[in-house]
Design a protein around this motif. Structure first.
Motif, PDB file in Angstrom:
ATOM      1  N   LEU A  34      -2.603   7.774 -10.599  1.00 21.13           N
ATOM      2  CA  LEU A  34      -2.500   6.373  -9.969  1.00 21.13           C
ATOM      3  C   LEU A  34      -3.718   6.423  -8.646  1.00 21.13           C
ATOM      4  CD1 LEU A  34       1.026   6.106  -9.250  1.00 21.13           C
ATOM      5  CD2 LEU A  34      -0.356   4.511 -10.750  1.00 21.13           C
ATOM      6  N   ASN A  35      -3.838   7.652  -8.273  1.00 20.76           N
ATOM      7  CA  ASN A  35      -5.197   7.885  -7.233  1.00 20.76           C
ATOM      8  C   ASN A  35      -6.405   7.671  -7.877  1.00 20.76           C
ATOM      9  OD1 ASN A  35      -7.123  10.114  -5.616  1.00 20.76           O
ATOM     10  ND2 ASN A  35      -5.763   8.826  -4.556  1.00 20.76           N
ATOM     11  N   ARG A  36      -6.789   8.190  -9.199  1.00 20.08           N
ATOM     12  CA  ARG A  36      -8.009   8.019  -9.874  1.00 20.08           C
ATOM     13  C   ARG A  36      -8.051   6.613 -10.239  1.00 20.08           C
ATOM     14  NH1 ARG A  36      -7.017  13.180 -12.544  1.00 20.08           N
ATOM     15  NH2 ARG A  36      -5.385  11.996 -14.000  1.00 20.08           N
ATOM     16  N   ASP A  37      -7.111   5.874 -10.393  1.00 18.52           N
ATOM     17  CA  ASP A  37      -7.269   4.269 -10.679  1.00 18.52           C
ATOM     18  C   ASP A  37      -7.172   3.221  -9.561  1.00 18.52           C
ATOM     19  OD1 ASP A  37      -7.020   5.161 -13.425  1.00 18.52           O
ATOM     20  OD2 ASP A  37      -4.920   4.360 -13.745  1.00 18.52           O
ATOM     21  N   GLY A  38      -7.091   4.110  -8.381  1.00 20.53           N
ATOM     22  CA  GLY A  38      -7.484   3.428  -7.090  1.00 20.53           C
ATOM     23  C   GLY A  38      -6.251   2.755  -6.650  1.00 20.53           C
ATOM     24  N   HIS A  39      -4.972   2.856  -7.142  1.00 26.16           N
ATOM     25  CA  HIS A  39      -3.992   2.176  -6.680  1.00 26.16           C
ATOM     26  C   HIS A  39      -3.298   2.692  -5.620  1.00 26.16           C
ATOM     27  CE1 HIS A  39      -4.493  -0.097  -9.946  1.00 26.16           C
ATOM     28  NE2 HIS A  39      -4.250   0.788 -10.983  1.00 26.16           N
ATOM     29  N   VAL A  40      -3.290   3.904  -5.394  1.00 29.43           N
ATOM     30  CA  VAL A  40      -2.647   4.682  -4.100  1.00 29.43           C
ATOM     31  C   VAL A  40      -3.577   5.984  -3.487  1.00 29.43           C
ATOM     32  CG1 VAL A  40      -0.464   4.823  -5.466  1.00 29.43           C
ATOM     33  CG2 VAL A  40      -1.874   6.771  -5.616  1.00 29.43           C
ATOM     34  N   LEU A  41      -3.152   6.234  -2.393  1.00 27.25           N
ATOM     35  CA  LEU A  41      -3.748   7.353  -1.647  1.00 27.25           C
ATOM     36  C   LEU A  41      -2.797   8.579  -1.920  1.00 27.25           C
ATOM     37  CD1 LEU A  41      -4.721   5.455   1.972  1.00 27.25           C
ATOM     38  CD2 LEU A  41      -6.103   6.172  -0.197  1.00 27.25           C
ATOM     39  N   CYS A  42      -3.461   9.884  -1.907  1.00 24.55           N
ATOM     40  CA  CYS A  42      -2.595  10.881  -2.332  1.00 24.55           C
ATOM     41  C   CYS A  42      -3.085  12.019  -1.631  1.00 24.55           C
ATOM     42  CB  CYS A  42      -2.990  11.256  -3.953  1.00 24.55           C
ATOM     43  SG  CYS A  42      -1.866  12.333  -4.781  1.00 24.55           S
ATOM     44  N   CYS A  43      -1.696  12.580  -1.215  1.00 22.05           N
ATOM     45  CA  CYS A  43      -2.083  13.772  -0.168  1.00 22.05           C
ATOM     46  C   CYS A  43      -0.830  14.872  -0.639  1.00 22.05           C
ATOM     47  CB  CYS A  43      -2.188  13.353   1.096  1.00 22.05           C
ATOM     48  SG  CYS A  43      -0.570  12.577   1.774  1.00 22.05           S
ATOM     49  N   ASN A  44      -0.840  15.697   0.331  1.00 18.49           N
ATOM     50  CA  ASN A  44       0.404  16.708   0.244  1.00 18.49           C
ATOM     51  C   ASN A  44       0.868  16.833   1.661  1.00 18.49           C
ATOM     52  OD1 ASN A  44      -1.012  18.962   1.590  1.00 18.49           O
ATOM     53  ND2 ASN A  44      -1.894  19.314  -0.259  1.00 18.49           N
ATOM     54  N   PRO A  86       0.724  -1.171  -0.079  1.00 19.79           N
ATOM     55  CA  PRO A  86      -0.201  -0.163   0.120  1.00 19.79           C
ATOM     56  C   PRO A  86       0.840   1.292   0.280  1.00 19.79           C
ATOM     57  CG  PRO A  86      -0.278  -1.028   2.362  1.00 19.79           C
ATOM     58  CD  PRO A  86       0.683  -2.027   1.189  1.00 19.79           C
ATOM     59  N   LEU A  87       0.574   2.156  -0.845  1.00 17.17           N
ATOM     60  CA  LEU A  87       1.252   3.387  -0.880  1.00 17.17           C
ATOM     61  C   LEU A  87       0.428   4.707  -0.520  1.00 17.17           C
ATOM     62  CD1 LEU A  87       3.966   4.774  -2.024  1.00 17.17           C
ATOM     63  CD2 LEU A  87       3.083   4.308  -4.353  1.00 17.17           C
ATOM     64  N   ILE A  88       1.075   5.421   0.065  1.00 13.70           N
ATOM     65  CA  ILE A  88       0.696   6.984   0.272  1.00 13.70           C
ATOM     66  C   ILE A  88       1.525   7.877  -0.595  1.00 13.70           C
ATOM     67  CG2 ILE A  88       0.047   8.872   1.663  1.00 13.70           C
ATOM     68  CD1 ILE A  88      -0.679   6.977   3.819  1.00 13.70           C
ATOM     69  N   VAL A  89       1.209   8.604  -1.440  1.00 12.31           N
ATOM     70  CA  VAL A  89       1.842   9.508  -2.234  1.00 12.31           C
ATOM     71  C   VAL A  89       1.939  10.712  -1.697  1.00 12.31           C
ATOM     72  CG1 VAL A  89       2.583  10.430  -4.583  1.00 12.31           C
ATOM     73  CG2 VAL A  89       1.889   7.869  -4.303  1.00 12.31           C
ATOM     74  N   VAL A  90       3.075  11.530  -1.496  1.00  8.35           N
ATOM     75  CA  VAL A  90       2.986  12.912  -1.044  1.00  8.35           C
ATOM     76  C   VAL A  90       3.400  13.516  -1.953  1.00  8.35           C
ATOM     77  CG1 VAL A  90       3.671  14.252   0.918  1.00  8.35           C
ATOM     78  CG2 VAL A  90       3.453  12.114   1.379  1.00  8.35           C
ATOM     79  N   THR A  91       2.732  14.666  -2.649  1.00 12.02           N
ATOM     80  CA  THR A  91       3.071  15.480  -3.840  1.00 12.02           C
ATOM     81  C   THR A  91       3.761  16.689  -3.178  1.00 12.02           C
ATOM     82  OG1 THR A  91       0.906  16.681  -4.018  1.00 12.02           O
ATOM     83  CG2 THR A  91       1.451  14.488  -5.172  1.00 12.02           C
ATOM     84  N   ASN A  92       4.546  17.266  -4.007  1.00 10.54           N
ATOM     85  CA  ASN A  92       5.169  18.783  -3.795  1.00 10.54           C
ATOM     86  C   ASN A  92       4.705  19.594  -4.883  1.00 10.54           C
ATOM     87  OD1 ASN A  92       6.671  20.783  -3.348  1.00 10.54           O
ATOM     88  ND2 ASN A  92       8.633  19.631  -3.470  1.00 10.54           N
TER      89      ASN A  92
END
Length: 137
Positions: free
Chosen positions: A89-99, A68-74
């Motif tokens: 990747l978030n739209r496709d349901g593979h990751v959670l995305c945040c900043n 499981p992956l949480i992607v933290v964007t800059n």
């Protein structure tokens, strides 16, 4: 937050950042840090959760290992391909995305059971396509 979600150890790759890799954890959460390694494969295999920037290599290596992956964007990056990748990747349901400012909230509210497995690559299809493009076939 990590402890309340059942995690007992945090492993950090700090790169050239200001964080001291020799830092220690607390009784509630063990912390291990390093600047760089030749490969993160062993760390990824042991991980129960990965929190990463949205670099393509980092995302794909983690997802290929089924973690499981949480992607933290800059958002401060110019021409931010990382943001585009993270959003897709978030739209496709593979990751959670945040900043950075929403990471704690994401950890508190996350439901990892909603994440979909990332489909394995098919390099043979790409090789066939490339052969046609360059005229080998």
């Amino acid at each position: 937050v990590l402890r309340s979600r059942g995690y007992g150890k945090l492993v950090l790759q700090v790169g050239r950042g200001a964080l001291d890799p020799a830092l220690s954890g607390s009784p509630a959460l063990a912390v291990e840090a390093f600047r760089f390694k030749d490969s993160l494969a062993e760390d990824l295999c042991r991980a129960d959760l990965v929190i990463s920037h949205a670099g393509a290599g980092s995302c794909l290596e983690t997802l290929e290992k089924g973690k499981p992956l949480i992607v933290v964007t800059n958002e401060k990056l110019m021409n931010n391909h990382q943001l585009e990748l993270a959003k897709q990747l978030n739209r496709d349901g593979h990751v959670l995305c945040c900043n950075c400012s929403t990471l704690v909230e994401t950890l508190q509210l996350m439901d990892l059971s909603t994440l979909k497995p990332f489909p394995p690559g098919q390099p043979e299809k790409f090789a066939l396509f490339l052969d046609k493009v360059v005229g080998f076939q």
